[in-house]
Design an enzyme around this catalytic site. Structure first.
Site, PDB file in Angstrom:
ATOM      1  N   GLN A 356       0.947  -0.995  -0.028  1.00 35.83           N
ATOM      2  CA  GLN A 356       0.037  -0.094  -0.053  1.00 35.83           C
ATOM      3  C   GLN A 356       0.724   1.137  -0.081  1.00 35.83           C
ATOM      4  O   GLN A 356       1.898   1.433   0.805  1.00 35.83           O
ATOM      5  CB  GLN A 356      -1.043   0.016   1.210  1.00 35.83           C
ATOM      6  CG  GLN A 356      -1.942  -1.065   1.163  1.00 35.83           C
ATOM      7  CD  GLN A 356      -1.408  -2.212   2.168  1.00 35.83           C
ATOM      8  OE1 GLN A 356      -0.367  -2.641   2.136  1.00 35.83           O
ATOM      9  NE2 GLN A 356      -2.278  -2.832   2.569  1.00 35.83           N
ATOM     10  N   GLN A 378      -0.276  -0.282  -5.617  1.00 37.56           N
ATOM     11  CA  GLN A 378      -1.444  -0.669  -4.838  1.00 37.56           C
ATOM     12  C   GLN A 378      -2.070   0.685  -4.017  1.00 37.56           C
ATOM     13  O   GLN A 378      -1.216   1.119  -3.526  1.00 37.56           O
ATOM     14  CB  GLN A 378      -1.094  -1.614  -3.908  1.00 37.56           C
ATOM     15  CG  GLN A 378      -2.280  -2.300  -3.102  1.00 37.56           C
ATOM     16  CD  GLN A 378      -1.701  -3.511  -2.319  1.00 37.56           C
ATOM     17  OE1 GLN A 378      -0.621  -4.018  -2.330  1.00 37.56           O
ATOM     18  NE2 GLN A 378      -2.471  -3.799  -1.071  1.00 37.56           N
ATOM     19  N   ASP A 379      -3.234   0.837  -4.085  1.00 35.55           N
ATOM     20  CA  ASP A 379      -3.711   1.969  -3.078  1.00 35.55           C
ATOM     21  C   ASP A 379      -3.442   3.349  -3.778  1.00 35.55           C
ATOM     22  O   ASP A 379      -2.995   4.103  -3.116  1.00 35.55           O
ATOM     23  CB  ASP A 379      -3.623   1.845  -1.807  1.00 35.55           C
ATOM     24  CG  ASP A 379      -4.316   0.855  -1.094  1.00 35.55           C
ATOM     25  OD1 ASP A 379      -5.127  -0.294  -1.958  1.00 35.55           O
ATOM     26  OD2 ASP A 379      -4.218   0.312  -0.049  1.00 35.55           O
ATOM     27  N   ASP A 400      -6.644  -2.668  -5.906  1.00 38.06           N
ATOM     28  CA  ASP A 400      -7.335  -1.916  -5.212  1.00 38.06           C
ATOM     29  C   ASP A 400      -6.933  -0.274  -5.618  1.00 38.06           C
ATOM     30  O   ASP A 400      -7.100   0.503  -4.541  1.00 38.06           O
ATOM     31  CB  ASP A 400      -7.395  -2.114  -3.697  1.00 38.06           C
ATOM     32  CG  ASP A 400      -7.645  -3.515  -3.432  1.00 38.06           C
ATOM     33  OD1 ASP A 400      -8.279  -4.192  -4.212  1.00 38.06           O
ATOM     34  OD2 ASP A 400      -7.233  -4.110  -2.263  1.00 38.06           O
ATOM     35  N   ARG A 468     -13.569  -5.384  -5.939  1.00 38.96           N
ATOM     36  CA  ARG A 468     -13.739  -6.362  -4.880  1.00 38.96           C
ATOM     37  C   ARG A 468     -14.289  -5.684  -3.482  1.00 38.96           C
ATOM     38  O   ARG A 468     -13.996  -4.793  -3.530  1.00 38.96           O
ATOM     39  CB  ARG A 468     -12.690  -7.433  -4.528  1.00 38.96           C
ATOM     40  CG  ARG A 468     -11.421  -6.677  -4.164  1.00 38.96           C
ATOM     41  CD  ARG A 468     -10.048  -7.477  -3.905  1.00 38.96           C
ATOM     42  NE  ARG A 468      -8.961  -6.886  -3.367  1.00 38.96           N
ATOM     43  CZ  ARG A 468      -8.044  -7.420  -2.789  1.00 38.96           C
ATOM     44  NH1 ARG A 468      -8.005  -8.658  -2.384  1.00 38.96           N
ATOM     45  NH2 ARG A 468      -6.765  -7.012  -2.132  1.00 38.96           N
TER      46      ARG A 468
END
Length: 561
Positions: A356, A378-379, A400, A468
């Protein structure tokens, strides 16, 4: 007038008064008094509700006020407790300290949001406007999000037993209280709103078009602005000067402006300005600015204007692997209301291996981003809370990479999944709605979803999904968007087995492209292929109430479908 003053004074001391005395002086609302048990049966946690609310007959507004006052009281206690733990930092790891600092920051916001909400619910129903209801529901939704963010951070980092047994226990109990407050507010106030349907509206609102800025300035500010034009900065004004600018400063790495850093320019901006005062414009010339920017709640009505995507770049590399919480890893963060950013790249260069690593986090109410780029893995883009709008932006990432729990619409954006680590799959969204009464969700309209250059040659071996469910009531809608062949035919991926599959709300409407075929999509109870009437609920006008605040930003947008 005297009776209202008496009521407010009495209610503020509700902890000291029997509840029947509070009811005796309450304002007269339209709804009829009913037993607390009846109201509680329709809340998310009836047993907790029945234990908390006094066993009296009252109107839903009375119970709502009672619960909100209790929420405010508990939020202040939580803030004091978190500050108490941080008095002796030597006891904790750096990760725990940062998580506690996040909790203090978020709790301070919650105290402010609850204070604002309590002022609102003191009004009689007859004097309440729809926009005020929307504001209060956004505050109460954000309170739960802030609370959950604090809880998630401590669960991930805290190993000290005193925190696990003390602060985490208080957080879990207060979650029930804030959930009840939002539920009672929804029953008492939100149901009376009258939403309009925009599914058949063109609703185009122009603004920053073709590089022309509809700015209204004083002669002094205009002279600064025009001097920049003369120096080849590419700035142009529009004949339709509709966006008010109160003052302007220039940030330039070479020292030719007022400041050499963005943080210094923000520090010079006025505090707590009124929207009617206009924007404080910070023009950031082309260059790479290696600094971490966090705009506090007092610096509202800021407009940051750069020289363009990949021209004005703000970059950093904080990540979870290097000891930061996800919440405090952003290169750029903002919670100040009425924020606008135009022509800027926000970047986190930590890389996929650092997990993250946020490029931008926004918890700024009525914030808008136009022609910006968000780059990470990520993120990448943390749409944390409140109401947000993104127009003609580029968003790069892997896992994500658009996540959070704001009420957000991303319109006409380019979404570029990148090449993830070996063994990983891509998920574009991970929406974090934890409560069915939160007015939050991610709406992606007229986007173009194609592989980034590094993924283009590996589309057949890397799975890419639309999203998700990060939290139980995760809500995401893709509509009128182009989806290239990289989108897996199932469309969506689970988070952990059957978690949230029957409580989430995922929907698609009128998308196009080889990845948009819904024939083989997931068959979860919470997944839907919707029609225009349902899709209209997730437009700028209905989902963000954007017609009330976006015109003043100058950012172009489409109200409906």
């Amino acid at each position: 007038m005297a009776s209202k003053v008496l009521f407010k004074a009495a209610f503020s001391m509700y902890l000291l008064l029997p509840f029947f005395a509070f009811l005796a002086i309450a304002d007269n609302f339209e709804s009829n008094p009913i037993p607390s048990e009846t109201i509680c049966d329709s809340t998310p946690n009836p047993s907790y509700c029945k234990a908390l609310l006094p066993k009296q007959n009252a109107k839903v507004h009375d119970f709502g006020r009672f619960s909100l006052q209790k929420s405010l009281f508990q939020s202040r206690k939580l803030l004091q407790l978190a500050n108490f733990y941080l008095r002796d930092k030597s006891r904790f790891s750096q990760g725990t300290i940062r998580a506690l600092e996040d909790c203090i920051f978020l709790s301070e916001l919650n105290v402010e949001y609850l204070s604002n909400s309590n002022k609102f619910v003191m009004k009689t129903i007859q004097t309440v406007s729809t926009s005020e209801v929307d504001d209060a529901q956004s505050f109460l939704s954000a309170i739960l999000t802030n609370h959950q963010t604090c809880l998630d951070g401590l669960m991930t980092t805290a190993s000290d037993l005193s925190i696990k047994n003390g602060l985490l226990g208080a957080l879990s109990e207060d979650t029930k209280l804030h959930t009840l407050s939002l539920a009672l507010f929804t029953k008492g106030w939100v149901h009376e709103k009258k939403n309009k349907t925009m599914w058949d509206s063109v609703g185009w609102h122009s603004g920053f078009r073709n590089g022309r800025l509809p700015l209204k300035m004083s002669s002094r500010v205009r002279s600064i602005y025009e001097s920049l034009r003369g120096r080849g900065r590419g700035l142009q004004s529009n004949a339709n000067d509709s966006v008010v600018v109160s003052d302007m400063v220039v940030v330039s790495e070479d020292g030719s402006g007022n400041f050499t850093t963005i943080n210094d320019a923000i520090a010079a901006a006025p505090n707590n300005s009124a929207p009617s005062d206009g924007y404080f414009l910070i023009y950031i010339t082309r260059g790479v600015y290696q600094e971490y920017v966090s705009i506090p709640k007092t610096k509202n009505n800021l407009m940051l204007l750069g020289d363009g995507i990949n021209q004005t770049i703000i970059t950093g590399n904080h990540s979870v692997v290097d000891g930061w919480t996800t919440f405090n890893s952003p290169t750029f963060a903002v919670v100040a209301a009425d924020f606008v950013a135009v022509n800027i790249t926000f970047r986190n260069t930590a890389g996929a291996i650092k997990e993250q690593a946020v490029a931008l986090r926004s918890g700024a109410d009525m914030s808008s981003f136009y022609s910006c780029s968000f780059e990470g893995y990520q993120d990448t883009l943390y749409t944390h809370s409140m109401r947000q709008f993104y127009r003609e932006c580029d968003i790069y990432g892997t896992v994500d990479f658009i996540f959070g729990n704001a009420a957000v619409v991303l319109q006409n954006c380019n979404i570029y999944p990148r090449l993830p680590l070996s063994g990983q799959f891509n998920t574009i969204t991970a929406q974090g709605r934890t409560d069915i009464n939160q007015n939050t969700g991610t709406s992606i309209q007229n986007a173009t979803i194609t592989a980034a250059d590094d993924l283009a040659g590996s589309v057949s071996t890397v799975e890419t999904y639309l999203g998700r469910p990060w939290k139980q009531y995760s809500r995401t809608v893709f509509m009128e968007s182009f989806m290239d062949s990289l989108i897996n035919s199932a469309g969506w991926h689970d988070w952990n087995g059957s978690f949230a599959l029957d409580t989430l709300y995922y929907a698609e409407y009128n998308n196009r492209g080889p990845g948009s075929d819904t024939t083989n999509r997931v068959t979860w109870p919470g997944y839907h292929v919707i029609n225009a009437t349902d899709a209209a609920n997730f437009t700028v006008s209905n989902f963000l109430q954007g017609d009330a605040w976006l015109p003043q930003t100058g950012v172009p947008y489409l109200s409906g479908l």
